[in-house]
Each structure stands twice: as C-alpha cells, then as structure tokens.
Design an enzyme around this catalytic site. Structure first.
Site, PDB file in Angstrom:
ATOM      1  N   CYS A   2       0.827  -1.202   0.000  1.00 13.62           N
ATOM      2  CA  CYS A   2       0.000   0.000   0.000  1.00 13.62           C
ATOM      3  C   CYS A   2       0.857   1.245   0.000  1.00 13.62           C
ATOM      4  O   CYS A   2       2.083   1.189  -0.007  1.00 13.62           O
ATOM      5  CB  CYS A   2      -0.910   0.002   1.231  1.00 13.62           C
ATOM      6  SG  CYS A   2      -1.884  -1.503   1.432  1.00 13.62           S
ATOM      7  N   ARG A  50      -4.713   1.375  -1.115  1.00  8.59           N
ATOM      8  CA  ARG A  50      -4.578  -0.062  -0.889  1.00  8.59           C
ATOM      9  C   ARG A  50      -4.424  -0.880  -2.158  1.00  8.59           C
ATOM     10  O   ARG A  50      -5.164  -0.694  -3.128  1.00  8.59           O
ATOM     11  CB  ARG A  50      -5.801  -0.578  -0.113  1.00  8.59           C
ATOM     12  CG  ARG A  50      -5.650  -2.039   0.340  1.00  8.59           C
ATOM     13  CD  ARG A  50      -6.862  -2.519   1.083  1.00  8.59           C
ATOM     14  NE  ARG A  50      -6.671  -3.890   1.559  1.00  8.59           N
ATOM     15  CZ  ARG A  50      -7.651  -4.711   1.882  1.00  8.59           C
ATOM     16  NH1 ARG A  50      -8.903  -4.288   1.836  1.00  8.59           N
ATOM     17  NH2 ARG A  50      -7.390  -5.947   2.273  1.00  8.59           N
ATOM     18  N   LEU A  51      -3.454  -1.771  -2.123  1.00 14.47           N
ATOM     19  CA  LEU A  51      -3.322  -2.847  -3.095  1.00 14.47           C
ATOM     20  C   LEU A  51      -3.779  -4.112  -2.392  1.00 14.47           C
ATOM     21  O   LEU A  51      -3.148  -4.567  -1.442  1.00 14.47           O
ATOM     22  CB  LEU A  51      -1.865  -2.989  -3.555  1.00 14.47           C
ATOM     23  CG  LEU A  51      -1.567  -4.111  -4.543  1.00 14.47           C
ATOM     24  CD1 LEU A  51      -2.212  -3.824  -5.897  1.00 14.47           C
ATOM     25  CD2 LEU A  51      -0.052  -4.300  -4.704  1.00 14.47           C
ATOM     26  N   ASP A 102      -3.417  -9.496   7.854  1.00 14.76           N
ATOM     27  CA  ASP A 102      -2.270  -9.225   8.714  1.00 14.76           C
ATOM     28  C   ASP A 102      -2.367  -7.827   9.322  1.00 14.76           C
ATOM     29  O   ASP A 102      -1.758  -7.556  10.367  1.00 14.76           O
ATOM     30  CB  ASP A 102      -0.956  -9.409   7.951  1.00 14.76           C
ATOM     31  CG  ASP A 102      -0.865  -8.549   6.703  1.00 14.76           C
ATOM     32  OD1 ASP A 102      -1.910  -8.114   6.195  1.00 14.76           O
ATOM     33  OD2 ASP A 102       0.261  -8.314   6.220  1.00 14.76           O
ATOM     34  N   LEU A 263      10.036 -13.985 -10.523  1.00 18.87           N
ATOM     35  CA  LEU A 263      10.963 -13.499 -11.536  1.00 18.87           C
ATOM     36  C   LEU A 263      12.059 -14.549 -11.682  1.00 18.87           C
ATOM     37  O   LEU A 263      12.608 -15.025 -10.679  1.00 18.87           O
ATOM     38  CB  LEU A 263      11.554 -12.148 -11.135  1.00 18.87           C
ATOM     39  CG  LEU A 263      10.717 -10.912 -11.496  1.00 18.87           C
ATOM     40  CD1 LEU A 263       9.351 -10.928 -10.832  1.00 18.87           C
ATOM     41  CD2 LEU A 263      11.468  -9.630 -11.132  1.00 18.87           C
ATOM     42  N   VAL A 294      13.405 -10.968 -18.499  1.00 14.44           N
ATOM     43  CA  VAL A 294      13.395  -9.762 -19.323  1.00 14.44           C
ATOM     44  C   VAL A 294      14.556  -9.792 -20.309  1.00 14.44           C
ATOM     45  O   VAL A 294      15.639 -10.300 -20.013  1.00 14.44           O
ATOM     46  CB  VAL A 294      13.468  -8.492 -18.441  1.00 14.44           C
ATOM     47  CG1 VAL A 294      14.804  -8.409 -17.704  1.00 14.44           C
ATOM     48  CG2 VAL A 294      13.222  -7.229 -19.251  1.00 14.44           C
TER      49      VAL A 294
END
Length: 613
Positions: A2, A50-51, A102, A263, A294
């Site tokens: 967030c 917020r995410l 959490d 990744l 990438v």
C-alpha cells in the site's frame, strides 16, 4: 502492499485542511490502485491507498481498534509472514478478530505489546499508529528496510508518507536541497546515506528503527541490530540451517489471496526461489507457476560478453523453467521505450536513479501486472552470501573506500567546478565511508581476514542493498505490483552475519555456501552457474537516442543540468567514437547508461522544481 501518509498538527485544524491530506493520498494512488481510505480529527489525519492482496473486506484501512476508553488508528504498508503464528498467540490471550488480514494482527499486536510489537514481526513493513487519547504517534520500519517510510518535522507538527512525492504535497515541504543533499545525489547516487531524505528537512526512518512523536518530543529507537558472535555450527549444520531458513522464507512469502508468480533469470538466486515456489505451490494444488524474465530487442545480435556480464540469460531461464515445469514468459522490451520512459523512472523514485536499469524493471513490472498482483524475486542474496566481485578482489578489499566507488575520480571529473568547490566530493565520500565503518558490530578476537569481510558485508547490507530494495519497491509499486524478497528474511540475514568467510565461500565459489545448500533443488549446471547481473540493452538504438537527447540538453543553456555538470567534459564523451564503460554508482556503466542517468538528473531538477540553497 500500500501507500500510507499522515499529518499531525498542533495548531492547524486538520479537518479544515483536508485538501492537503487528499493531495498526499492521491500522489500515492499507484501504490494502492484498489481502494482508498482516510481518518482525521482536529490534530491528526491518516490517508491510505490499498493494493488488495489478503482479505479484501477485513483489511480495509485506516483500521481502528478500541481498548477500554482508548482508540488507536493504524495505516500500514507491507506483509507479515508470521501472521498466523501471531494470531494464535493473541487468540490465546483473549483477543478476537473480525477477518484474516495481517493488518488486524499488527494492530492487535500493538495493543498487546505496545512499541515492543516490532520484535514479534517477521515481515516487511512501514506503519504508523495514532493513540487518540494520548495524542501520540508511533511509527516503525522493517529490519532490513524493504518498505519505505519518510517523514519531516513541521513548525507545529509532523508529516510522513511512503514516498517523498507525498510529503512535497504539503505546503511546508519545499523541493529544496542544500550542499549535503547535492552531495548525496551526485556522489553517492542511488546509494543514499541511511536516513537521508535528500530534500531539506526530509528524513527517512532507518531500517530497524521506530519513532515516537508527541507534542514536545520526537524519539528514535533502534529496535534491531546485527549482533556479532562466534559461529559454532559445523559446516554440515550450517548448510542444513541455511537450506531450512531459505526454504521456510520462500514458503511464508507465497501466502496470498491473489495469484502469485516469480521473476526467473536462470541465475542461482531466482532459480532457487522459483524451484522452491513451484514445489510448494504444487503441494497446494496450484497448477503451473508462472515465471518471468526480461530481454531487449536486438540483444541477440548486439550482445558482447564482458567480465561484468559474461553471457545472456535466455538459455538458462528456459532451462530452469523446463526443469520446474513453469509457464515462462520472456518479456522483450522495446529499446525506444527505455529512453522514452526515463521520466517515469524519476517519478517512481522521486530521484534520479539507475536509468534504464530502473526503467526496464518498471516496464517488466507493468507487463507482469496485467496478470498478477504479487511476484517473488531473488534480490539481496549477493549481499548476504558474498556474490559480488568486490568480495574477492584484493584491490577492492584494500581500497579504503566503498568497493563500488573505487573509481570515483572519473565521476567527479564530470561535475562543474562550482559544485566540486561546494560539496568537496572526495571528502564527503570518505566521511560517509568512515561513518559506515564505525557502525560495524565488531567481534573481539576475530582474525584480520574475517574482520575485514565482516566490514564488507556490513557495507553491502546497509549501503548497497538499499539501492536495490529502493529500486525494486519503487519500480514495481509504480505499477501496483507487489514484489517480495525472501533473501531479506531477517532470520536468514542474522544467521549469515556470523558465518565465517571460509564457509560462505565454500569450495572456492562465489556464494559457495548457498550453492551447497541448494543441492537437490536445482540442476547441477544451474547450481554452479557463475553470477550474471541484471540484463541491460546492447542495442545501438538506445545509445543513439540517449546521446541525441542529451546533446539537446547540453546545447540548451536554460536547462538545470548546466548548473551541476562540466558541460565540456560531457560533450567530449558524446563526441567519442564507439561505446565503452565508465564507472558510475556501483557498476561499470556503458555510455548510454551514463547519458540516461544525466537525462534523469535533468528531469529531476526540472520537473521537481528543485532549488539548490
């Protein structure tokens, strides 16, 4: 993950100035594209973006809690990886929960343990709690500094935020830098001195610190530090414990209510994380881990091996993906976008950064975000296991300066005479180095070799690792993607800190101890693959574009870059035939990377209206 912001004011009524709080909140919208919330009173105002990763309904913020007649308000950015452990402890103590986030566990932990709650957390976090009755602010940042938190004292209060851009929305915070701020940007670069927020009056809460603020006092507390002691485990015990701590960290960081990916470059660190993640997710019925790497258009034609980057990653990433049966995505970036999006790289960091190295991660994160909200990455293994060349080269070990700054004279030569006179660059650099060495927790009786390696690890943990953590957080969160970093688990960092060098470099290999602990997890060819850095473009198109853009600025005397660099010296570089390496902030940059950095420096000075006082 967030974005958080807050404002405490003892004279102005915050409820009458909500437009300021709203602007601070809006400036962080990229960190939290899914939801927003605020809370305010006459004295305090909190804003949140917020995410959503865990508990969409039960994790809304700002979150309030009552204890007797007292009210507490929380804004929080991060993830706790021992949430369920803490929840059980708190349930046994009589606490109740409305959801499974959490966030609620963190707030209830504060109710139970007060400012000591941070000692119980395993995770990455930056949070602020306002005690309404006592009119007291408590803030804390995780031990390693994965999540950012900046603050500034006002004439009659204090403001804080996840990013500097939010602080600059407050009318009392100006984009002004003094000689120290200028030296930080031009001499230390992305590797800022811990706690330094560059802009006048802006500070960053250091990793492992908390802050308590009331009307007449501000107190900083160091709640965590590395402790030097003798390592008594045998090699076999050490290998087993490293293996356990690493795999447990990865397992804990896979917890999510939304899809998760990794990744994968095909190097040791990302391959190990992807292999463990794939195995664990399959146990839970997750079908096919998605992995991402990438590359750049034209690299297959123009790549040239060198000591710093001996090979490309494509073959190895595909090999590991096939081994763990992941759904692999190789994101190939347009070189034109690397120069076109340099501005976004500055806006994400609020500072000039690592140029196309930053921008490429931003573009990769943007692509991942189309399908995922959370990713896991292998940053910081080199810092705790000793993977960089400077851990092994005598000229770096004995240089008497940050190992990534040994060729500082070539950088200083590009600064204007006025700037050099003002900031005394060599003196500033050496003072910061001595300051860092003075912090190292010494082990009495340690032999000279291990004592020096302990210093090197401390420099890397506290001065270089933050560069990569800043990069990872800002570039990913600028797209609304959360990236987790299992090698930053403080338990692993604490254990590695006291392991002697002969064990860390087991078998005469870089990160030999990590390699030994990964036997049976990775194919042998991957487990023994030499280090390869984050990939960069070798396409001459990028060189041509950055050069042309920089020449335009050098020929325009109204551009702010003219006030800080030696124009003639940089023009001479643009006139040289061919491309070559030049040292710049921790690595050998090729000319296009240097040109891009100078472009970012001009963008920052111009777009942020930076005033040098």
């Amino acid at each position: 993950m967030c974005g958080i912001a807050g404002w405490i004011d003892w004279h102005r009524n915050i409820s009458d100035n909500l437009d300021i709080l709203e602007e601070m909140q809006e400036s962080l919208s990229h960190r939290g594209p899914d939801d927003s919330g605020d809370w305010y009173s006459n004295r305090a105002g909190f804003a949140h973006r917020r995410l959503i990763v865990i508990d969409p309904e039960g994790g809304k913020q700002p979150m309030l809690a009552q204890q007797g007649r007292k009210t507490y308000v929380l804004v929080y950015n991060g993830e706790l990886y021992n949430t369920e452990d803490l929840r059980q402890i708190l349930l046994n103590k009589g606490y109740n929960f409305n959801g499974h986030s959490d966030t609620e566990v963190l707030l209830q932990s504060y109710l139970e343990w007060g400012e000591r709650c941070v000692d119980y957390f395993n995770g990455i976090f930056a949070f602020a709690i306002w005690d309404v009755c006592e009119e007291k602010l408590f803030m804390a940042r995780d031990r390693i500094g994965v999540k950012p938190l900046f603050y500034a004292q006002l004439k009659n209060g204090l403001v804080f935020a996840s990013e500097i851009k939010a602080l600059l929305k407050h009318p009392e915070i100006e984009p002004c830098i003094n000689a120290e701020g200028l030296a930080e940007v031009l001499i230390l670069g992305p590797g800022r001195t811990p706690g330094n927020g560059i802009f006048k009056g802006v500070m960053e809460l250091k990793p492992g610190f908390s802050l308590t603020y009331q009307k007449n006092s501000l107190k900083l507390t160091k709640y965590w530090e590395l402790v030097s002691k003798e390592h008594t485990d045998t090699l076999a015990e050490t290998v087993e414990k490293v293996r356990y701590l690493f795999t447990d960290s990865v397992k804990r960081q896979l917890i999510s209510d939304v899809p998760i990916c990794t990744l994968l470059s095909g190097g040791l660190d990302s391959s190990a994380i992807s292999a463990v993640a794939s195995r664990e997710l399959k146990k839970n019925g997750y079908r096919g881990l998605a992995t991402y790497s990438v590359d750049y258009e034209g690299n297959e034609r123009f790549f040239k091996a060198n000591d710093f980057q001996p090979e490309t990653d494509n073959y190895w990433a595909a090999k590991v993906a096939d081994n763990i049966n992941s759904k692999h995505h190789n994101v190939v970036l347009d070189n034109h976008l690397l120069s076109e999006k340099l501005r976004e790289g500055v806006y994400a960091r609020d500072l000039p950064g690592m140029a196309d190295i930053d921008v490429s991660l931003y573009l990769l994160a943007k692509e991942i975000k189309k399908d995922f909200v959370v990713a896991v990455s292998g940053e910081c293994a080199d810092e705790i296991f000793g993977g960089y060349p400077w851990f092994y080269r005598e000229e770096a070990l004995g240089a008497g300066i940050f190992p990534w700054s040994r060729r500082y004279r070539e950088r200083i030569a590009l600064l204007s005479r006025e700037v050099k006179e003002r900031i005394s660059p060599e003196e500033y650099l050496f003072e910061r180095y001595q300051e860092a060495l003075a912090e190292v927790p010494v082990l009495a009786g340690e032999d000279e070799k291990n004592a020096r390696m302990r210093e090197m690890f401390y420099l890397n943990l506290t001065r270089w690792m933050p560069v990569l953590l800043d990069r990872k957080d800002r570039m990913s969160m600028y797209t609304g993607l959360e990236i987790r970093v299992p090698f930053c688990d403080h338990r692993l960092v604490e254990y590695l800190w006291n392991i002697p060098w002969e064990m860390k470099s087991y078998g005469g290999q870089r990160k030999g101890l990590l390699r030994e602990s990964l036997k049976g997890i990775l194919p042998e060819s991957v487990r023994n693959r030499p280090k390869n850095p984050y990939p960069r473009t070798f396409n001459p198109l990028y060189y041509q574009e950055t050069k042309a853009l920089l020449i335009d600025i050098l020929n325009n005397k109204n551009k702010p870059l003219h006030s800080v660099i030696d124009i003639e010296a940089v023009l001479n570089l643009t006139e040289k035939k061919g491309d070559f390496d030049i040292p710049w902030f921790g690595q050998l940059m090729r000319l296009p990377q240097l040109f891009a950095y100078l472009l970012q420096l001009n963008i920052w000075l111009e777009d942020y209206h930076v005033r040098i006082s």
